[in-house]
Design a protein around this motif. Structure first.
Motif, PDB file in Angstrom:
ATOM      1  N   ASP A   1     -13.477  45.384   8.057  1.00 35.10           N
ATOM      2  CA  ASP A   1     -13.417  44.724   9.368  1.00 35.10           C
ATOM      3  C   ASP A   1     -14.695  44.990  10.160  1.00 35.10           C
ATOM      4  N   VAL A   2     -15.819  44.757   9.490  1.00 29.31           N
ATOM      5  CA  VAL A   2     -17.123  44.934  10.138  1.00 29.31           C
ATOM      6  C   VAL A   2     -17.761  43.578  10.356  1.00 29.31           C
ATOM      7  N   GLU A   3     -18.724  43.570  11.273  1.00 32.17           N
ATOM      8  CA  GLU A   3     -19.441  42.320  11.510  1.00 32.17           C
ATOM      9  C   GLU A   3     -20.449  42.117  10.385  1.00 32.17           C
ATOM     10  N   LEU A   4     -20.400  40.965   9.767  1.00 37.62           N
ATOM     11  CA  LEU A   4     -21.311  40.685   8.663  1.00 37.62           C
ATOM     12  C   LEU A   4     -22.510  39.891   9.167  1.00 37.62           C
ATOM     13  N   PRO A   5     -23.648  40.002   8.489  1.00 39.58           N
ATOM     14  CA  PRO A   5     -24.816  39.210   8.903  1.00 39.58           C
ATOM     15  C   PRO A   5     -24.498  37.721   8.861  1.00 39.58           C
ATOM     16  N   ARG A   6     -25.033  37.006   9.794  1.00 39.98           N
ATOM     17  CA  ARG A   6     -24.792  35.569   9.847  1.00 39.98           C
ATOM     18  C   ARG A   6     -25.386  34.905   8.610  1.00 39.98           C
ATOM     19  N   GLY A   7     -24.638  33.947   8.077  1.00 44.39           N
ATOM     20  CA  GLY A   7     -25.147  33.206   6.925  1.00 44.39           C
ATOM     21  C   GLY A   7     -25.122  33.985   5.624  1.00 44.39           C
ATOM     22  N   ILE A   8     -24.350  35.065   5.556  1.00 37.89           N
ATOM     23  CA  ILE A   8     -24.349  35.903   4.357  1.00 37.89           C
ATOM     24  C   ILE A   8     -23.754  35.176   3.164  1.00 37.89           C
ATOM     25  N   PHE A   9     -22.861  34.224   3.401  1.00 37.69           N
ATOM     26  CA  PHE A   9     -22.207  33.528   2.286  1.00 37.69           C
ATOM     27  C   PHE A   9     -22.817  32.144   2.058  1.00 37.69           C
ATOM     28  N   SER A  10     -24.115  32.067   2.176  1.00 36.54           N
ATOM     29  CA  SER A  10     -24.790  30.783   2.013  1.00 36.54           C
ATOM     30  C   SER A  10     -25.641  30.802   0.754  1.00 36.54           C
ATOM     31  N   LEU A  11     -26.024  29.593   0.320  1.00 40.96           N
ATOM     32  CA  LEU A  11     -26.924  29.503  -0.832  1.00 40.96           C
ATOM     33  C   LEU A  11     -28.282  30.121  -0.505  1.00 40.96           C
ATOM     34  N   GLU A  12     -28.658  30.066   0.758  1.00 38.46           N
ATOM     35  CA  GLU A  12     -29.938  30.631   1.156  1.00 38.46           C
ATOM     36  C   GLU A  12     -29.946  32.141   0.933  1.00 38.46           C
ATOM     37  N   GLU A  13     -28.871  32.771   1.331  1.00 39.69           N
ATOM     38  CA  GLU A  13     -28.779  34.222   1.127  1.00 39.69           C
ATOM     39  C   GLU A  13     -28.657  34.543  -0.358  1.00 39.69           C
ATOM     40  N   LEU A  14     -27.947  33.723  -1.077  1.00 41.74           N
ATOM     41  CA  LEU A  14     -27.789  33.952  -2.518  1.00 41.74           C
ATOM     42  C   LEU A  14     -29.149  33.943  -3.209  1.00 41.74           C
ATOM     43  N   THR A  15     -30.019  33.039  -2.799  1.00 43.71           N
ATOM     44  CA  THR A  15     -31.291  32.868  -3.493  1.00 43.71           C
ATOM     45  C   THR A  15     -32.439  33.644  -2.853  1.00 43.71           C
ATOM     46  N   TRP A  16     -32.134  34.478  -1.861  1.00 41.88           N
ATOM     47  CA  TRP A  16     -33.191  35.296  -1.251  1.00 41.88           C
ATOM     48  C   TRP A  16     -33.566  36.493  -2.119  1.00 41.88           C
TER      49      TRP A  16
ATOM     50  N   GLU B   1     -24.217  25.809   4.792  1.00 41.80           N
ATOM     51  CA  GLU B   1     -24.216  26.944   3.871  1.00 41.80           C
ATOM     52  C   GLU B   1     -24.441  26.539   2.427  1.00 41.80           C
ATOM     53  N   ARG B   2     -24.198  25.274   2.092  1.00 43.76           N
ATOM     54  CA  ARG B   2     -24.267  24.914   0.677  1.00 43.76           C
ATOM     55  C   ARG B   2     -25.185  23.739   0.401  1.00 43.76           C
ATOM     56  N   ALA B   3     -26.121  23.491   1.286  1.00 41.70           N
ATOM     57  CA  ALA B   3     -27.077  22.412   1.059  1.00 41.70           C
ATOM     58  C   ALA B   3     -28.422  22.839   1.622  1.00 41.70           C
ATOM     59  N   TYR B   4     -29.482  22.242   1.075  1.00 44.66           N
ATOM     60  CA  TYR B   4     -30.805  22.565   1.595  1.00 44.66           C
ATOM     61  C   TYR B   4     -31.793  21.487   1.201  1.00 44.66           C
ATOM     62  N   LEU B   5     -32.895  21.457   1.951  1.00 46.39           N
ATOM     63  CA  LEU B   5     -34.015  20.566   1.682  1.00 46.39           C
ATOM     64  C   LEU B   5     -35.181  21.450   1.251  1.00 46.39           C
ATOM     65  N   GLU B   6     -35.911  21.030   0.236  1.00 44.87           N
ATOM     66  CA  GLU B   6     -36.991  21.878  -0.271  1.00 44.87           C
ATOM     67  C   GLU B   6     -38.249  21.055  -0.537  1.00 44.87           C
ATOM     68  N   PRO B   7     -39.164  20.985   0.423  1.00 46.33           N
ATOM     69  CA  PRO B   7     -40.445  20.337   0.138  1.00 46.33           C
ATOM     70  C   PRO B   7     -41.340  21.299  -0.641  1.00 46.33           C
ATOM     71  N   VAL B   8     -42.256  20.719  -1.420  1.00 45.83           N
ATOM     72  CA  VAL B   8     -43.158  21.556  -2.225  1.00 45.83           C
ATOM     73  C   VAL B   8     -44.542  20.906  -2.285  1.00 45.83           C
ATOM     74  N   PHE B   9     -45.537  21.759  -2.290  1.00 53.75           N
ATOM     75  CA  PHE B   9     -46.926  21.299  -2.455  1.00 53.75           C
ATOM     76  C   PHE B   9     -47.536  22.100  -3.598  1.00 53.75           C
ATOM     77  N   LEU B  10     -48.067  21.403  -4.584  1.00 48.86           N
ATOM     78  CA  LEU B  10     -48.698  22.067  -5.728  1.00 48.86           C
ATOM     79  C   LEU B  10     -50.174  21.668  -5.753  1.00 48.86           C
ATOM     80  N   PRO B  11     -51.062  22.593  -5.421  1.00 48.42           N
ATOM     81  CA  PRO B  11     -52.489  22.249  -5.419  1.00 48.42           C
ATOM     82  C   PRO B  11     -52.984  22.026  -6.845  1.00 48.42           C
TER      83      PRO B  11
END
Lengths: 247, 412
Positions: free
Chosen positions: A232-247, B188-198
């Motif tokens: 029951d702790v406060e979790l970082p915002r966006g922790i369950f996102s694809l962004e966090e998964l791929t960081w 949380e489950r979508a994203y946009l990803e631009p890329v530049f390759l020199p």
């Protein structure tokens, strides 16, 4: 007369107070056990030790959970460093940092073994109650490790589960699993799960050290230990996102 | 800076200062404290950097048509990763391949060094509630879906068989590029990803080097590549439209990838490449400039703890040849990649893979095992054979048609 009424009333009170314990169904016992293991939010650190005749393979992890449907675990040990598993509602994602690759698992792949252990991705990340896969039958009560426990038989509803039958011993007072046995369709015992330690945090009691022993191979098994837990702790915002998964 | 015992005074003379004056000692103590502070910071920083190493020793055998050649090679890999941090990550990977060669009776030791990864990633808060991510350097961007064939991979190409490591347990493809990309989350489950390759600089040799005096010439800006992909999960499906402009070819590439699950994991991608010429017949353009990949993947449980993983992928290029061309260099319209991985236990994987060209009845077949004996320690052995006649893409008769490698790998 007064004394008799008093005794009758006391007896009735005791009987009513005790009635829920005796009247619990198998479904209620399993539901209370699973409720103990489902936390509003949690941060848990632990380790997984997979053993065979060549020795032990140790993996450490840190997990963040929210309810039963959101879960992020990151492996911090050398061999798996940076690998992550994200459970987001019904989907499971694996992230491999070396390849910068995200794999989405669905269906039967959720039951694949985690890091070659006796624990599956689904076991690790939850999200699916036992009632979805099994029918429960209360077989009675026994004493396990000095504690009174309900003995509940789980019978698979379909063939899409790894074990056709399980027997669980659930602590009658604390509603935490004490022992489990898993069986194949032909009745052969495949695995034994022993809860070696439990921990209580913020009113939740759950296994903190369990051992799964493979009955078909000698010197083979998996241990999972929880080394720290915050409920029951406060979790970082966006922790369950694809962004966090791929960081 | 003059040391103790000597300092410049006014005028042209040199004033000798007693070596242990109070001022001198204070300065020394200050310098010492600062040095200790810096050393402490440096030691702490070094202690937080994650360093992982791996050594792989392989005995390699190659059949040249009449004799079996043998050789040993060692591959070392060192990886530096920054300590876990919420805003910045860095990664540097050095690969070195060491071998000894002989020439006219002399032994020559050689080592090849490669830097497959040298990248930085950082998060940047654009507003109080929105943070984007930027990656720069040499790294991998895995667009689309597919193990070997992936028509959605606009950066490295649909056919990965040329650069694949068929002895890898998980990732056959590991191409990297110098790139700059951004990650813009959408929910949380979508994203946009631009890329530049020199563009890659050009290495100038010979007469041109003599003429220009410059060994490395930067590529023209108009040879850059610029693209964008959107990844989203909707209704149980992963969807990914993508676009890339290749300035070097002056070509526009568009792709669409989809992944879902129906008993097996199913995925597909389609790609179309167009240049600026207005096509007279769109149908012919579609045929010549399009490709598609299909894939299916499923894990079967064999017994209670044995797994069999099956994968089948195909690459379809409508504009390529649909009949046997009797040429080793022919490009065929259909290629297949079947794969079976059997795991009889927790630590052993028995692998069978192939690249099949059904239109000329030839194939490259790879079989082997990877055994994780101890933590971080693997024993591995693989054999590869080309099957087909002398006019096929894969042929038994040519040098290198049969090869094997065996060895050990340790990560520490």
């Amino acid at each position: 007369m007064k004394k008799l009424s008093f005794l009758a009333g006391t007896f009735a009170l005791l009987w009513i107070g005790a009635a829920p314990v005796f009247a619990l169904s198998a479904d209620e016992i399993i539901e209370r056990m699973e409720r103990n293991q489902t936390h509003p939010t949690s941060i848990i650190e632990g380790e997984l030790v997979v053993s065979d005749r060549f020795g032990d393979r140790r993996s450490t992890f840190i997990s963040h959970t929210e309810g039963a449907s959101r879960f992020l675990v990151e492996f911090t040990s050398r061999d798996e460093r940076g690998q992550k598993i994200l459970r987001h509602d019904g989907s499971l994602y694996l992230y491999y940092p070396d390849a910068r690759e995200t794999i989405r698992l669905q269906g039967a792949a959720l039951r694949d073994s985690l890091l070659g252990s006796d624990i599956s991705y689904e076991d690790m990340t939850g999200g699916r109650g036992l009632a979805d896969d099994y029918r429960f039958t209360l077989l009675g009560e026994e004493r396990v490790e000095g504690r009174q426990a309900y003995k509940v038989e789980l019978e698979a509803r379909s063939t899409n589960v790894p074990y056709a039958k399980q027997i669980l011993w659930v602590d009658a007072e604390r509603f935490v699993m004490l022992r489990g046995e898993q069986f194949a369709r032909n009745g052969r015992k495949l695995k034994v799960t022993e809860v070696l330690e439990t921990t209580e945090t913020d009113g939740y009691i759950f296994p903190s050290h369990l051992r799964v022993t493979d009955q078909t191979r000698r010197s083979s098994g998996t241990e999972m230990k929880i080394t720290s837990s915050q409920i029951d702790v406060e979790l970082p915002r966006g922790i369950f996102s694809l962004e966090e998964l791929t960081w | 800076m003059v040391g103790p015992g000597l300092s410049r005074g006014q005028g042209s003379g040199v004033r000798v200062v007693p070596p242990y004056s109070v001022t001198c000692v204070r300065r020394l103590l200050c310098a010492g404290c600062v040095a200790l502070l810096l050393l402490g910071v440096a030691v702490r920083a070094a202690a937080e950097t994650v360093v992982e190493s791996e050594i792989q020793n392989q005995l390699i055998g190659v059949w040249d048509g009449s004799d079996l050649g043998l050789g040993g090679v060692a591959v070392g890999r060192i990886e530096f990763r920054s300590a876990p941090a919420p805003m910045v990550q860095a990664r540097l990977v050095l690969n070195t391949t060491a071998a000894q060669l002989q020439s006219n009776g002399d032994t020559i030791s050689t080592a090849f060094v490669d830097v497959p990864r040298a990248s930085l990633r950082f998060r940047f808060p654009l507003t109080e509630d929105y943070t984007m991510r930027v990656a720069a350097g040499r790294d991998r961007l895995a667009w689309g879906i597919g193990s070997l064939f992936n028509a959605g991979d606009l950066i490295y190409g649909a056919d990965g068989s040329g650069a694949a490591d068929f002895t890898a347990l998980d990732d056959l493809r590991d191409e990297t590029s110098w790139l700059y990309s951004a990650y813009l989350p959408i929910g949380e489950r979508a994203y946009l990803e631009p890329v530049f390759l020199p563009p890659l600089p050009e290495l100038v040799l010979g007469d041109e080097l003599a003429a220009t005096g410059t060994a490395v010439v930067p590529g023209g800006a108009d040879e850059s590549r610029l693209g964008l992909r959107l990844h989203a999960v909707m209704g149980g499906l992963s969807l990914e439209p993508a676009y890339l402009y290749d300035g070097n070819e002056d070509m526009h590439h568009a792709a669409f990838s989809v992944q879902g699950n129906l008993w097996a994991d199913l995925y597909a991608a389609a790609r179309l490449s167009l240049d600026d010429r207005i096509p007279s017949q769109f149908g012919s353009v579609l045929e010549e400039r399009s490709s598609a990949s299909l894939g299916a993947f499923r894990t079967f449980r064999v017994g209670h703890d044995r797994n069999l993983t099956a994968r089948m992928e195909s690459l379809i290029r409508p504009g390529a040849a649909w009949s046997d061309q009797d040429s080793q260099d022919a490009e065929y319209a259909v290629l297949l990649h079947p794969e079976l991985v059997f795991s009889p236990g927790r630590t052993l994987n028995i692998i069978g893979r192939a690249v099949v060209s059904p239109l000329d009845s030839s194939a490259l077949v790879i079989a082997g095992f990877s055994w994780n004996i101890f933590t971080g320690f693997y024993a591995e052995s693989f054999a590869a054979a080309q099957l087909g006649d002398n006019t096929a893409v894969f042929g038994w008769d040519r040098p290198g048609s049969l090869s094997m490698s065996s060895g050990f790998r340790y990560r520490f």
